[in-house]
Motif scaffolding. Sequence first.
Motif, mmCIF file in Angstrom:
data_model
loop_
_atom_site.group_PDB
_atom_site.id
_atom_site.type_symbol
_atom_site.label_atom_id
_atom_site.label_comp_id
_atom_site.label_asym_id
_atom_site.label_seq_id
_atom_site.Cartn_x
_atom_site.Cartn_y
_atom_site.Cartn_z
ATOM 1 N N THR B 449 0.835 -1.204 0.000
ATOM 2 C CA THR B 449 0.000 0.000 0.000
ATOM 3 C C THR B 449 0.868 1.251 0.000
ATOM 4 O OG1 THR B 449 -1.654 -1.214 1.264
ATOM 5 C CG2 THR B 449 -1.849 1.189 1.241
ATOM 6 N N GLN B 452 2.290 1.963 -3.358
ATOM 7 C CA GLN B 452 1.290 2.560 -4.258
ATOM 8 C C GLN B 452 1.105 4.045 -3.959
ATOM 9 O OE1 GLN B 452 -2.024 -0.032 -3.604
ATOM 10 N NE2 GLN B 452 -1.285 -1.586 -5.055
ATOM 11 N N GLN B 453 1.125 4.369 -2.660
ATOM 12 C CA GLN B 453 0.987 5.787 -2.277
ATOM 13 C C GLN B 453 2.153 6.602 -2.844
ATOM 14 O OE1 GLN B 453 0.636 6.339 1.947
ATOM 15 N NE2 GLN B 453 -1.210 5.087 2.104
ATOM 16 N N ALA B 455 4.084 5.845 -5.354
ATOM 17 C CA ALA B 455 4.001 5.880 -6.818
ATOM 18 C C ALA B 455 2.976 6.899 -7.282
ATOM 19 C CB ALA B 455 3.650 4.488 -7.341
ATOM 20 N N GLU B 456 1.891 7.014 -6.515
ATOM 21 C CA GLU B 456 0.840 7.976 -6.857
ATOM 22 C C GLU B 456 1.367 9.411 -6.759
ATOM 23 O OE1 GLU B 456 -2.765 8.424 -8.449
ATOM 24 O OE2 GLU B 456 -1.895 6.460 -7.902
ATOM 25 N N VAL B 457 2.132 9.658 -5.698
ATOM 26 C CA VAL B 457 2.678 11.016 -5.492
ATOM 27 C C VAL B 457 3.640 11.377 -6.621
ATOM 28 C CG1 VAL B 457 4.161 12.411 -3.988
ATOM 29 C CG2 VAL B 457 2.404 10.946 -2.988
ATOM 30 N N LYS B 459 3.727 10.222 -9.594
ATOM 31 C CA LYS B 459 3.159 9.989 -10.933
ATOM 32 C C LYS B 459 3.300 11.194 -11.874
ATOM 33 C CE LYS B 459 -1.011 8.080 -13.079
ATOM 34 N NZ LYS B 459 -2.402 7.652 -12.812
ATOM 35 N N GLU B 463 5.220 10.960 -15.341
ATOM 36 C CA GLU B 463 4.525 11.188 -16.620
ATOM 37 C C GLU B 463 5.225 12.282 -17.412
ATOM 38 O OE1 GLU B 463 -0.005 9.823 -15.372
ATOM 39 O OE2 GLU B 463 0.513 11.957 -15.473
ATOM 40 N N ASP B 474 2.356 -6.690 -7.452
ATOM 41 C CA ASP B 474 1.333 -5.638 -7.490
ATOM 42 C C ASP B 474 0.163 -5.881 -6.565
ATOM 43 O OD1 ASP B 474 0.455 -7.785 -8.841
ATOM 44 O OD2 ASP B 474 -0.118 -6.706 -10.681
#
Lengths: 129, 595
Positions: B449, B452-453, B455-457, B459, B463, B474
């Motif tokens: 978890t 994922q947090q 990776a979200e930040v 992102k 990109e 995963d």
Amino acid sequence: MPVKCILLIDDEKDLSDVIQTCLRKLGGWNVLTAQSGREGLGKAGKEQPDAILLDVMMPDMDGLTVLHNLQGDPATQNIPVILLTAKVQPADQNKYALLGVAGVITKPFDPLKISHQIAEKLGWALEIV
Amino acid sequence: MTQINRGKHENTGLEQQIQGVQGRYEAIRQNAENASIPTQNLLAEAITDLGITLEELQVTAEELYQQNAELLTARQDLEAERQRYQMLFELAPDSYLVTDAKGVIQEANRAAEILLNVPRSLLAGKPLVVFVALADRPSLRTQLAQLGTSAFKDMSPFRKHVHKEQAQEIYIQPRDGKAFPAAVSISVRYIPETKKIASIHWLIRDVSERVQAEEGLKRVNEQLESRVSRRTALLSHLNAELQESEERFRGAFDNAVAGIALVGLGGHWLKVNPALCQLLGYSEEELLRLDYQAITHQDDLEQSLNAVYQLLTSEITSAQIEKRFLHKQGHAVWVICSMSLVRDKQGQPLYLVKQIQDISERRAMEQMKSEFISVVSHELRTPLASIRGSLGLLAAGVLHDEPATTQQMLDIAAHETERLVRLVNDILDLERFETSKFTWDKQWCDAATLLQQAAEVIKPLAEESKITVSLLPDTQSVPVWADPDRLVQVLINLLSNAIKFSPRESTVTLTVQNQVEQVLFQVQDQGRGVPADKVETIFGQFQQVDASDARDKGGTGLGLAICRNIVQKHGGRIWVESALGKGSTFYFTLPIPLE
């Protein structure tokens, strides 16, 4: 009287832009810029500026090495150099005073006074534009 | 009446008798002449014979007279001699007693009277032994008995009637007085015919003073011996203490942590301890062959010699200087050298005592601290200079006719402000994590978890650079004991670095793996890689691979230092494995607690 030309050697792009604007607008001088020591040495020999404003802390070749090379090259040894440094400790200041430079300006400088400081250290008459 | 007078009287009687006979002879001769009897011839012959006899008698009388006169003279001489001896006896300074063979006093002189504190009239007839101290009486009695049986054969060859005993010492007990020691010499007079003792002569001398002097001398001698004994004991004790002190000194010298040395006035090492040898890399023998100057850093020599000069001239009593010695291997060793000068009793300088303490670590720390302050100062002042410069120009209105430059200055101010904020935040984070006041909110959380947090930040940055962030596995849940916010901060820093240094359209892989005792995290990129000589230093403060990275990549130079700090505070470890031009993998572990 021809317009004085100053070569600014500083790897900090933003700061270099600000100083360039200050000297151009408030000193009335032409400003050449170099982003590294090596580039600065090349431009100094080639352009023969009236003075060099040299940042001390730079990657690859630091300002003191650049100064040493300038002083060792007959083509540039007579160009007055002013050091630009963020180091303000007394030991550093004393060390710089022994290097045969025209002066030292510390960061952060007052943008409205930096031209006066440079003119004073070089004995130039300031031409306010 | 004396003998002389008696002799005179006897002579006078004889003369009178002779005169009487002569008178009667004259009367007879007158009667014979006047008679007329026939026997006249016989009578005449008788008278003649009588006359002759008378004459002879007169001659004899004269001879007797002369002999008597000689005898008288002899008697007078004898008397004079006797009186001299009597005087000597009386006036002798020593006590003189005459006893019979049993030791009964016959005579005593005046000195004896005083010595024994008894009138002479009372001394006579008393046994001498009663004036001898009780302890000495048995031996005296024995001696008297032996004199009676033995001694005649030992008589002096020169004075046949005298036997001399050896002098001895006994205690005399005077009447109403205190016993005192006396030297006693004994002479024995014998009757030659009977070989019996006629008398014993005692010469007694009070030797109290001598004995006292001897006792005093003995006491002094004993005191002296006692003092010598105490002195010897003291010397022995001092010697033991000195030895112990020497051993203590040697022990302290040999086992001291700091270097200690005795240095001659010419600079040669006289004595060096093992700590100094170890500090400078020389054996004791090697060091003793060198001198102080030879291994002092050239730049510090003047300072050292100046300190010694001041000690020698008594300007100072001790000196402490920071200086560099040259290690045997050539590098400088920073030390604090404390020194003092030892002088002899006349004040002449003998040698220097030096204590040499290694301060290399302290100097390195100071150097590091100074460099850190210098770097922080530079890192803070540089964006500040840009902000102040750009805003200063704008505020002064000098750019009112240059809208493009105005916008440029605004952008610089904003950009550098962001940079300054990140830098200040990172510095504050580092500072916070170092302090004990910071509270680590550790709890069981799911590592997947948290990945994922992070990776979200990251992102938007990924990109922007067209980088793919891949999470492995995963879906698998991996429990981890950590402060989730700080762990996400570590992951974001590592992901951010990976993205910054990766080529566009490459992949950054984020992996978590549950091992037996720990959880292993990996952030793998396909970037430029980390040179081998930087794989350790990049976790230090402001230690980017390239100094320009801070500007070009928007970093502060503190990200990896913060990561290491957080991981270590969790009891884990962080490192990097890298191949130049191929990419790097940053690893870190977090231990799984037993409970």
